[in-house]
Write a protein that holds these residues in place. Structure first.
Motif, short mmCIF file in Angstrom:
data_model
loop_
_atom_site.label_atom_id
_atom_site.label_comp_id
_atom_site.label_asym_id
_atom_site.label_seq_id
_atom_site.Cartn_x
_atom_site.Cartn_y
_atom_site.Cartn_z
N LEU A 1 -13.01 -9.03 2.15
CA LEU A 1 -12.88 -7.53 2.41
C LEU A 1 -12.14 -6.95 1.06
O LEU A 1 -11.22 -7.33 0.65
N GLY A 2 -12.91 -5.76 0.47
CA GLY A 2 -12.28 -5.10 -0.50
C GLY A 2 -12.13 -5.66 -1.91
O GLY A 2 -12.75 -6.71 -2.22
N PHE A 3 -11.62 -5.13 -2.71
CA PHE A 3 -11.54 -5.45 -4.28
C PHE A 3 -10.93 -6.86 -4.44
O PHE A 3 -11.37 -7.71 -5.07
N THR A 4 -9.82 -7.31 -3.68
CA THR A 4 -9.34 -8.45 -3.46
C THR A 4 -10.42 -9.55 -3.03
O THR A 4 -10.48 -10.73 -3.45
N GLY A 5 -11.04 -9.19 -1.93
CA GLY A 5 -11.80 -10.01 -1.28
C GLY A 5 -13.15 -10.55 -2.22
O GLY A 5 -13.69 -11.66 -2.02
N ARG A 6 -13.49 -9.46 -3.01
CA ARG A 6 -14.64 -9.85 -3.96
C ARG A 6 -14.35 -10.41 -5.10
O ARG A 6 -15.01 -10.79 -6.26
N GLY A 7 -12.98 -10.66 -5.49
CA GLY A 7 -12.44 -11.36 -6.42
C GLY A 7 -12.34 -10.23 -7.68
O GLY A 7 -12.41 -11.05 -8.92
N GLU A 8 -12.48 -9.05 -7.70
CA GLU A 8 -12.34 -8.17 -8.67
C GLU A 8 -10.83 -7.89 -9.22
O GLU A 8 -10.53 -7.60 -10.29
N GLY A 9 -9.93 -8.37 -8.26
CA GLY A 9 -8.57 -7.99 -8.58
C GLY A 9 -7.64 -8.75 -7.83
O GLY A 9 -7.93 -9.38 -6.66
N ILE A 10 -6.39 -8.63 -8.03
CA ILE A 10 -5.11 -9.03 -7.26
C ILE A 10 -4.24 -8.22 -6.87
O ILE A 10 -3.82 -7.45 -7.82
N ALA A 11 -3.54 -8.14 -5.84
CA ALA A 11 -2.73 -7.24 -5.49
C ALA A 11 -1.59 -8.13 -4.92
O ALA A 11 -1.45 -9.04 -4.65
N ALA A 12 -0.18 -7.33 -4.89
CA ALA A 12 0.93 -7.99 -4.33
C ALA A 12 1.64 -6.91 -3.76
O ALA A 12 1.64 -5.60 -4.04
N MET A 13 2.37 -7.13 -2.83
CA MET A 13 3.59 -6.28 -2.19
C MET A 13 4.82 -7.04 -1.83
O MET A 13 4.66 -8.23 -1.84
N ALA A 14 5.93 -6.43 -1.94
CA ALA A 14 7.18 -7.04 -1.84
C ALA A 14 8.19 -5.95 -1.24
O ALA A 14 8.23 -4.77 -1.35
N VAL A 15 9.15 -6.54 -0.72
CA VAL A 15 10.18 -5.81 0.08
C VAL A 15 11.54 -6.48 -0.43
O VAL A 15 11.54 -7.67 -0.59
N VAL A 16 12.43 -5.76 -0.63
CA VAL A 16 13.72 -6.25 -0.89
C VAL A 16 15.07 -5.69 0.00
O VAL A 16 14.55 -4.57 0.44
N ALA A 17 15.85 -6.31 0.30
CA ALA A 17 17.09 -5.78 0.83
C ALA A 17 18.30 -5.90 -0.05
O ALA A 17 18.51 -6.77 -1.00
N ILE A 18 19.06 -4.88 -0.08
CA ILE A 18 20.20 -4.78 -1.13
C ILE A 18 21.53 -4.18 -0.17
O ILE A 18 21.39 -3.55 0.85
N GLU A 19 22.53 -4.86 -0.58
CA GLU A 19 23.83 -4.37 -0.01
C GLU A 19 24.81 -3.54 -0.89
O GLU A 19 24.87 -4.03 -2.05
N GLU A 20 24.89 -2.15 -0.55
CA GLU A 20 25.63 -1.35 -1.25
C GLU A 20 27.24 -1.86 -1.15
O GLU A 20 27.72 -2.13 -0.14
N GLN A 21 27.92 -1.80 -2.33
CA GLN A 21 29.28 -2.52 -2.19
C GLN A 21 30.17 -1.05 -1.83
O GLN A 21 29.93 0.02 -2.16
N GLU A 22 31.38 -1.52 -1.37
CA GLU A 22 32.04 -0.32 -0.90
C GLU A 22 32.83 0.06 -2.16
O GLU A 22 33.19 -0.59 -2.96
#
Ligand code: MG
Length: 158
Positions: free
Chosen positions: A137-158
């Motif tokens: 499905l869609g542009f990735t399914g037709r091989g027209e492009g590649i997509a990526a998603m990412a999440v990160v978690a960070i810890e705030e220092q005191e």
């Protein structure tokens, strides 16, 4: 604890090398972009910057800057990690998904994890890279492009 999200997509074209997660992948096409077009690293960069409310990649690495022409996106990743460290935050983990119909990315995922973990100074167990097709499905399914998603978690220092 804070989280950041990143997304990117690039067009697949002939005459370019395919680089994902800093790993060169044999394929008939590559990702079009001002830099090497590494969507996975771009998504992770935006997630890193987003977690610390530092803006997005365009703010630090504008595609109008000739310095970044065909640049390895590993440079962006290392710089985004440096900017994050500067805020006093510590990166906890990264999880990312590449969305591509072709080529089969499974054989390269471990090498991508290792590259990303090394660039970020993280243990391998704190970095996850996955790949999915979009079921034709869609542009990735037709091989027209590649997509990526990412999440990160960070810890705030005191
Ligand atoms: Mg991009």
């Amino acid at each position: 604890m804070r989280v950041g999200i990143g997304f990117d997509a690039h067009r697949l074209v002939a005459g370019r090398s395919l680089v994902l997660g800093g790993v060169a992948i044999p394929f008939e096409k590559g990702l079009l972009g001002h830099s090497d077009g590494d969507v996975l690293l771009h998504a992770i960069c935006d997630a890193l910057l987003g977690a610390a409310s530092l803006g997005d990649m365009g703010k630090y690495f504008p595609s109008s800057d000739p310095k970044y022409k065909d640049a390895s996106s590993m440079l962006f990743l290392e710089e985004a990690a440096r900017l994050l460290r500067q805020t006093g935050s510590r990166l906890s983990n990264v999880d990312a998904t590449i969305i591509a119909q072709w080529p089969t990315l499974q054989p390269y995922l471990e090498a991508m994890r290792e590259r990303v973990a090394k660039a970020l100074g993280l243990e391998l167990t704190r970095v996850s890279v996955k790949a999915k097709s979009s079921d034709g499905l869609g542009f990735t399914g037709r091989g027209e492009g590649i997509a990526a998603m990412a999440v990160v978690a960070i810890e705030e220092q005191e």
